[in-house]
Scaffold this motif. Structure first.
Motif, short mmCIF file in Angstrom:
data_model
loop_
_atom_site.label_atom_id
_atom_site.label_comp_id
_atom_site.label_asym_id
_atom_site.label_seq_id
_atom_site.Cartn_x
_atom_site.Cartn_y
_atom_site.Cartn_z
N ASN A 94 36.51 -19.07 -52.03
CA ASN A 94 36.58 -18.77 -53.47
C ASN A 94 37.48 -17.57 -53.78
O ASN A 94 38.11 -17.53 -54.84
CB ASN A 94 35.16 -18.54 -54.03
CG ASN A 94 34.48 -19.87 -54.35
OD1 ASN A 94 35.11 -20.80 -54.87
ND2 ASN A 94 33.20 -19.96 -54.07
N TRP B 106 34.54 -17.34 -64.32
CA TRP B 106 34.03 -17.22 -62.95
C TRP B 106 34.81 -16.22 -62.08
O TRP B 106 34.23 -15.34 -61.45
CB TRP B 106 34.03 -18.60 -62.25
CG TRP B 106 32.97 -19.53 -62.75
CD1 TRP B 106 32.00 -19.25 -63.69
CD2 TRP B 106 32.77 -20.89 -62.36
NE1 TRP B 106 31.22 -20.36 -63.91
CE2 TRP B 106 31.66 -21.38 -63.11
CE3 TRP B 106 33.41 -21.74 -61.48
CZ2 TRP B 106 31.20 -22.68 -62.97
CZ3 TRP B 106 32.95 -23.03 -61.34
CH2 TRP B 106 31.85 -23.50 -62.08
N ASN B 107 36.13 -16.37 -62.07
CA ASN B 107 36.92 -15.49 -61.19
C ASN B 107 36.80 -14.02 -61.60
O ASN B 107 36.56 -13.14 -60.78
CB ASN B 107 38.40 -15.88 -61.19
CG ASN B 107 38.63 -17.24 -60.57
OD1 ASN B 107 37.80 -17.73 -59.81
ND2 ASN B 107 39.74 -17.87 -60.91
N SER C 78 33.28 -12.34 -61.01
CA SER C 78 33.02 -11.90 -59.63
C SER C 78 33.72 -10.57 -59.37
O SER C 78 33.13 -9.65 -58.80
CB SER C 78 33.54 -12.92 -58.60
OG SER C 78 33.13 -14.21 -58.90
N ILE D 20 33.06 -18.72 -58.04
CA ILE D 20 32.30 -17.46 -58.02
C ILE D 20 32.21 -16.97 -56.60
O ILE D 20 31.74 -17.68 -55.71
CB ILE D 20 30.91 -17.66 -58.65
CG1 ILE D 20 31.10 -18.02 -60.12
CG2 ILE D 20 30.05 -16.43 -58.44
CD1 ILE D 20 29.99 -17.69 -61.05
N VAL D 21 32.68 -15.76 -56.39
CA VAL D 21 32.65 -15.15 -55.06
C VAL D 21 31.33 -14.38 -54.93
O VAL D 21 31.09 -13.45 -55.70
CB VAL D 21 33.84 -14.16 -54.90
CG1 VAL D 21 33.73 -13.42 -53.57
CG2 VAL D 21 35.16 -14.90 -55.01
N VAL D 22 30.49 -14.78 -54.00
CA VAL D 22 29.23 -14.06 -53.82
C VAL D 22 29.34 -13.18 -52.58
O VAL D 22 29.10 -13.62 -51.46
CB VAL D 22 28.02 -15.01 -53.72
CG1 VAL D 22 26.73 -14.21 -53.56
CG2 VAL D 22 27.93 -15.89 -54.97
N ASP D 23 29.76 -11.95 -52.81
CA ASP D 23 29.76 -10.98 -51.72
C ASP D 23 28.52 -10.11 -51.86
O ASP D 23 27.66 -10.39 -52.71
CB ASP D 23 31.07 -10.17 -51.70
CG ASP D 23 31.08 -9.10 -52.79
OD1 ASP D 23 30.25 -9.19 -53.73
OD2 ASP D 23 31.88 -8.17 -52.70
N VAL E 89 28.06 -8.79 -55.54
CA VAL E 89 27.70 -9.83 -56.51
C VAL E 89 26.25 -10.27 -56.28
O VAL E 89 25.48 -10.44 -57.25
CB VAL E 89 28.68 -11.02 -56.42
CG1 VAL E 89 28.24 -12.16 -57.33
CG2 VAL E 89 30.10 -10.56 -56.79
N GLU F 55 25.35 -18.44 -56.00
CA GLU F 55 26.60 -19.00 -56.55
C GLU F 55 26.28 -20.11 -57.55
O GLU F 55 26.84 -20.12 -58.66
CB GLU F 55 27.44 -19.54 -55.38
CG GLU F 55 28.82 -19.99 -55.80
CD GLU F 55 29.57 -20.67 -54.64
OE1 GLU F 55 29.37 -20.28 -53.47
OE2 GLU F 55 30.34 -21.60 -54.92
N SER G 44 23.60 -9.33 -59.25
CA SER G 44 23.08 -10.51 -59.95
C SER G 44 21.56 -10.50 -59.93
O SER G 44 20.91 -10.84 -60.92
CB SER G 44 23.58 -11.80 -59.30
OG SER G 44 24.97 -11.85 -59.36
N LYS H 147 32.60 -17.90 -49.58
CA LYS H 147 33.06 -16.65 -50.18
C LYS H 147 34.57 -16.51 -49.99
O LYS H 147 35.31 -16.29 -50.94
CB LYS H 147 32.33 -15.45 -49.54
CG LYS H 147 32.66 -14.15 -50.19
CD LYS H 147 32.11 -12.97 -49.42
CE LYS H 147 33.12 -12.53 -48.38
NZ LYS H 147 32.76 -11.32 -47.66
#
Ligand code: SF4
Length: 221
Positions: free
Chosen positions: A131, A180-181, A184, A143-146, A149, A168, A153, A128
């Motif tokens: 990214n 992607w950026n 996110s 893709i930042v999965v915080d 997200v 991700e 998702s 994370k």
């Protein structure tokens, strides 16, 4: 009754979601204040379990006192801990930032590397954080999965997983790389404003008609 299949790979639906997010959040950028890649790296490590606002409040003073990897590597743990305390988990974060700074000096000439593989080898840096830095300062797609997200998702049926790495990869498969950026960041804005963790504002949600979330709050009338 048979479970309704998720429309995870429905490209038309994904395209509609992207279009609505773009219309809703045309301009997005990280809310973590920073003047260079190293500062964003430190700010992102500090942002774990903490709001961006709290991090900005801390880094405002922190970066006046400690500016470079050398400054952080040379400072005592106690000094760093005192400066970052309001962000929580401050002992662990101080240790990670100090070790990360040492590693930058020893292996990267004091510069923040520009690949995911190199970044995730730094102490305290996961996918994370890596990214966030790659996308926000080097414009490298990721893709930042915080927490936002991950939650959204799943609610939107873009993944069935709760595992951040799996999410991700699921998202990388269905979201065009060039998005992607921004995607996110748009979900992070959307999660803060509308699709909140506890009480999503479904009746006012621009993605209402595309959302399969079984607990979504129905629009009156
Ligand atoms: S309808 Fe509700 S749950 Fe679905 S995306 Fe919108 S706010 Fe989130």
């Amino acid at each position: 009754m048979a479970k309704k299949p998720l429309r995870v790979k429905d490209k038309t639906r994904v395209a509609k979601i992207l279009k609505i997010l773009k219309a809703t959040y045309p301009e997005v950028k990280t809310q973590l204040r920073h003047a260079n890649p190293f500062q964003l790296l430190v700010a992102t490590i500090l942002s774990a379990q903490c709001t961006d606002k709290q991090v900005n409040g801390v880094t405002n003073e922190l970066f006046k006192k400690l500016r470079t990897p050398y400054d952080f590597a040379s400072a005592s743990n106690e000094t760093i801990e005192k400066l970052i305390r309001p962000t929580g988990y401050f002992r662990n974060k101080a240790k990670n930032i100090k070790n990360c700074s040492k590693s930058l000096l020893e292996k990267h000439d004091g510069q923040v590397p520009q690949t995911l593989d190199e970044l995730i080898k730094l102490p305290g840096v996961g996918r994370k954080t890596a990214n966030v830095v790659l996308g926000s300062v080097f414009n490298i797609p990721g893709i930042v999965v915080d927490t936002h997200v991950a939650r959204i998702s799943k609610r939107l049926g873009l993944t069935e997983s709760n595992n951040p790495v799996k999410i991700e990869y699921d998202l990388m498969e269905i979201i065009p790389r060039k998005n992607w950026n921004v995607f996110s960041l748009q979900l992070i804005y959307f999660g803060r404003a509308i699709c909140k963790a506890r009480k999503p504002l479904c009746p006012t949600c621009p993605l209402y008609d595309l959302c399969d979330y079984p607990d979504k709050i129905f629009k009156p009338g």
